[in-house]
Write a protein that holds these residues in place. Structure first.
Motif, PDB file in Angstrom:
ATOM      1  N   VAL A 108      92.891  13.924  47.699  1.00 30.24           N
ATOM      2  CA  VAL A 108      92.332  12.661  48.164  1.00 30.24           C
ATOM      3  C   VAL A 108      92.328  11.689  46.992  1.00 30.24           C
ATOM      4  CG1 VAL A 108      90.315  11.539  49.190  1.00 30.24           C
ATOM      5  CG2 VAL A 108      90.858  13.893  49.790  1.00 30.24           C
ATOM      6  N   ASN A 109      92.878  10.452  47.236  1.00 27.00           N
ATOM      7  CA  ASN A 109      92.881   9.473  46.146  1.00 27.00           C
ATOM      8  C   ASN A 109      91.503   8.858  45.981  1.00 27.00           C
ATOM      9  OD1 ASN A 109      92.559   7.605  48.159  1.00 27.00           O
ATOM     10  ND2 ASN A 109      94.662   6.824  48.084  1.00 27.00           N
ATOM     11  N   ASN A 111      90.437   6.093  46.767  1.00 20.29           N
ATOM     12  CA  ASN A 111      89.994   5.299  47.917  1.00 20.29           C
ATOM     13  C   ASN A 111      89.610   6.172  49.115  1.00 20.29           C
ATOM     14  OD1 ASN A 111      90.434   2.842  46.563  1.00 20.29           O
ATOM     15  ND2 ASN A 111      92.633   2.933  47.062  1.00 20.29           N
ATOM     16  N   GLY A 112      89.694   7.478  48.972  1.00 19.42           N
ATOM     17  CA  GLY A 112      89.311   8.379  50.047  1.00 19.42           C
ATOM     18  C   GLY A 112      90.441   8.718  51.003  1.00 19.42           C
ATOM     19  N   GLU A 113      91.694   8.339  50.688  1.00 17.82           N
ATOM     20  CA  GLU A 113      92.831   8.634  51.568  1.00 17.82           C
ATOM     21  C   GLU A 113      93.397  10.005  51.223  1.00 17.82           C
ATOM     22  OE1 GLU A 113      94.287   3.960  51.799  1.00 17.82           O
ATOM     23  OE2 GLU A 113      95.584   5.487  50.912  1.00 17.82           O
ATOM     24  N   THR A 114      93.639  10.826  52.267  1.00 19.43           N
ATOM     25  CA  THR A 114      94.207  12.172  52.065  1.00 19.43           C
ATOM     26  C   THR A 114      95.712  12.045  51.894  1.00 19.43           C
ATOM     27  OG1 THR A 114      92.455  13.136  53.420  1.00 19.43           O
ATOM     28  CG2 THR A 114      94.419  14.469  53.034  1.00 19.43           C
ATOM     29  N   LEU A 115      96.200  12.449  50.701  1.00 20.12           N
ATOM     30  CA  LEU A 115      97.636  12.339  50.390  1.00 20.12           C
ATOM     31  C   LEU A 115      98.370  13.623  50.708  1.00 20.12           C
ATOM     32  CD1 LEU A 115      97.323  10.472  46.960  1.00 20.12           C
ATOM     33  CD2 LEU A 115      97.582   9.494  49.263  1.00 20.12           C
ATOM     34  N   GLY A 150      91.957  10.640  41.556  1.00 19.18           N
ATOM     35  CA  GLY A 150      91.625  11.185  42.869  1.00 19.18           C
ATOM     36  C   GLY A 150      90.833  12.480  42.733  1.00 19.18           C
TER      37      GLY A 150
END
Length: 531
Positions: A108-109, A111-115, A150
């Motif tokens: 997770v970066n 910003n909270g986005e799952t990569l 992240g």
């Protein structure tokens, strides 16, 4: 019928007592053995915790998870700086596939986005909180340079205690063996070693038999007030057998003061056997109550003497217990009867006082009635004549009272009479005799008061009645209430109290004839006209 009820009550009470569960008595040797076993097991557990004698699988598992998280932090930070997200994803898949303890991972970066993710991360991941980790949910920060880029989230399998193989643990098996063997060993050792300390062995059988024949309870205690000997009489009174009493603290029993109605517990230092040992002298006829375990209370008269050895060292005390429960109960019944008799006498006194009041006072106004007034006025007349003291008499009458009664009713009429009586009582001295002479008419006798003093007080009373009485009546229509007064004194030549009252009555008639709401004196009356 009363005897039958009493028998039924006693039978119920007996059944209730019989159904009470008995307190479990454990042999002292068993109690001490269990205590030593528990102490030994505690020492083994503490030694294992301090020295680490046995392995801890849970601790090893947590260490392994910590190493995995530390390794991921180092590897993924380098890959994140190089921008190799795909390599990170492959590494996470390999970790989940190759390690059954790892359930899922995700990248997770900031910003909270799952990569990237491996395993069913949505199912297994439970956020432990910001920048926090738990044994089953870890958050590994990933840095690019000095800045956090992240986070890698790792979900581990849940751990639980497994009791199925508990007996396979060497430490558990060792402690179980130690408990059973230690209990048997301790029991054997104590029975062999402590039998020489049995207090019963100190007292010869013939002495114990002689003590058991006594009706009084006999107890011997050591210097710590522990019972070393008790005869059958004492055991029966406290509801226990002799063997169960040995070794118990006599002071810890529930002792209360016999004279205290609130049953306040006696302080240990005031118990007779404690005082006998502390003061080295005999305590005699100390009254104390004991509440047994079944709730029954018994009253004892206790005598106690200290026991010393040949070197004058304190070794304990001997106490005798004379049961005075029946005597104390009889005294209690007698005291209760005396209290009832006292209350009855007080009630009779109150009733006699009330009868005296009813016999001497008018019930509506609380002024003297005519009979009581004449009895007291005769005495006042005789005293005034004998001592040459002044004496004044006042007659007063409520003006137009019949009109008030006929117009507003008897209830309002009674209110008027009560209100006038209160003003008269307040206006005159406590030594003056205020009498309801009849109907709405009042007569006042003033010892040690001359004509001028009587006229002055009568004028004050007249003004107060005219001002206050009518306005305070509970009527829809306002009422004007006034009174007329006639005054006479001993100086006008009356030969007896009846003539003095007659003179005041004629003066009252003059006030009525002169227009009412006035005060008239006997010396203003034309005797022939008044007659």
């Amino acid at each position: 019928m009363e005897k039958l009820k009493l028998k039924m009550f006693k039978l119920k009470k007996f059944k209730l007592k019989k159904l009470k569960p008995k307190k479990l008595n454990i042999n002292p040797f068993v109690r001490m053995s269990l205590g030593l076993v528990c102490l030994t097991l505690c020492m083994v557990l503490v030694g294992d915790m301090v020295l680490g004698l046995t392995s801890d699988e849970r601790r090893s598992l947590l260490d392994q998870r910590k190493k995995i998280c530390e390794t991921l932090a180092v590897q993924f930070s380098k890959l994140a700086e190089a921008g190799e997200i795909g390599t990170i994803s492959k590494t996470m898949n390999s970790l989940v596939a190759g390690n059954p303890d790892v359930m899922s991972t995700a990248l997770v970066n900031i910003n909270g986005e799952t990569l990237a993710a491996a395993g069913d991360h949505k199912k297994y991941w439970e956020p432990p909180g910001e920048n926090n980790s738990t044994p089953t949910h870890a958050q590994v920060p990933i840095f690019s340079g000095e800045d956090q880029w992240g986070t890698v989230e790792v979900s581990f399998a849940k751990t639980a205690l497994d009791f199925t193989g508990l007996l396979e643990d060497p430490l558990v098996r060792f402690m179980l063996f130690l408990a059973l063997a230690g209990f048997a060993g301790y029991m054997f050792f104590m029975k062999r070693s402590l039998k020489h300390l049995d207090p019963k062995a100190v007292i010869p059988d013939r002495v114990r038999s002689a003590l058991d024949l006594l009706a009084e309870g006999v107890v011997m205690v050591d210097e710590k007030s522990n019972i070393v000997l008790a005869n059958l009489a004492f055991a029966a009174k406290v509801g226990k057998d002799v063997d169960s009493l040995l070794g118990q603290s006599l002071s810890k029993m529930t002792w209360h003061s016999s004279n205290d109605t609130k049953a306040k517990r006696v302080k240990e230092r005031n118990l007779p056997w404690i005082k006998a040992m502390k003061e080295s002298n005999t305590q005699t006829e100390v009254l104390i109550s004991l509440t047994a375990e079944d709730g029954e209370k018994r009253d004892f008269s206790i005598n106690s003497s200290p026991i010393m050895d040949g070197s004058k060292n304190m070794r304990g005390a001997m106490a005798t217990f004379n049961d005075e429960t029946a005597l104390q109960q009889a005294n209690s019944v007698l005291a209760d009867m005396m209290d009832k008799l006292k209350n009855s006498q007080e009630q009779s006194k109150i009733q006699n006082t009330e009868l005296q009041r009813l016999a001497t006072q008018d019930p509506l106004t609380n002024c003297l009635n005519r009979r009581s007034f004449f009895e007291q006025s005769e005495l006042a007349w005789a005293k005034s004549v004998a001592e040459s003291q002044p004496l004044a008499c006042i007659m007063t009458d409520i003006d137009r009272f019949k009109l008030v009664n006929d117009t507003f009713g008897q209830a309002v009429g009674d209110q008027v009479i009560e209100a006038v009586a209160k003003h008269l009582t307040a206006s005159f001295r406590k030594t003056d005799l205020v009498c309801r002479y009849g109907g709405e008419e009042f007569c006042i006798l003033m010892p040690a008061a001359d004509l001028g003093q009587a006229v002055k007080v009568a004028e004050q009373a007249r003004a107060a009645i005219a001002k206050d009485v009518g306005g305070k009546l509970k009527t829809k229509t306002p009422i004007t209430v006034t009174s007329s007064f006639g005054v006479s004194s001993l100086t006008h030549g009356a030969k007896d109290i009846a003539e003095l009252i007659n003179q005041a009555d004629k003066a009252l008639y003059l006030a009525k004839e002169s227009g009412r709401d006035k005060v008239s004196r006997w010396d203003q009356v034309d005797d022939d006209k008044a007659a």
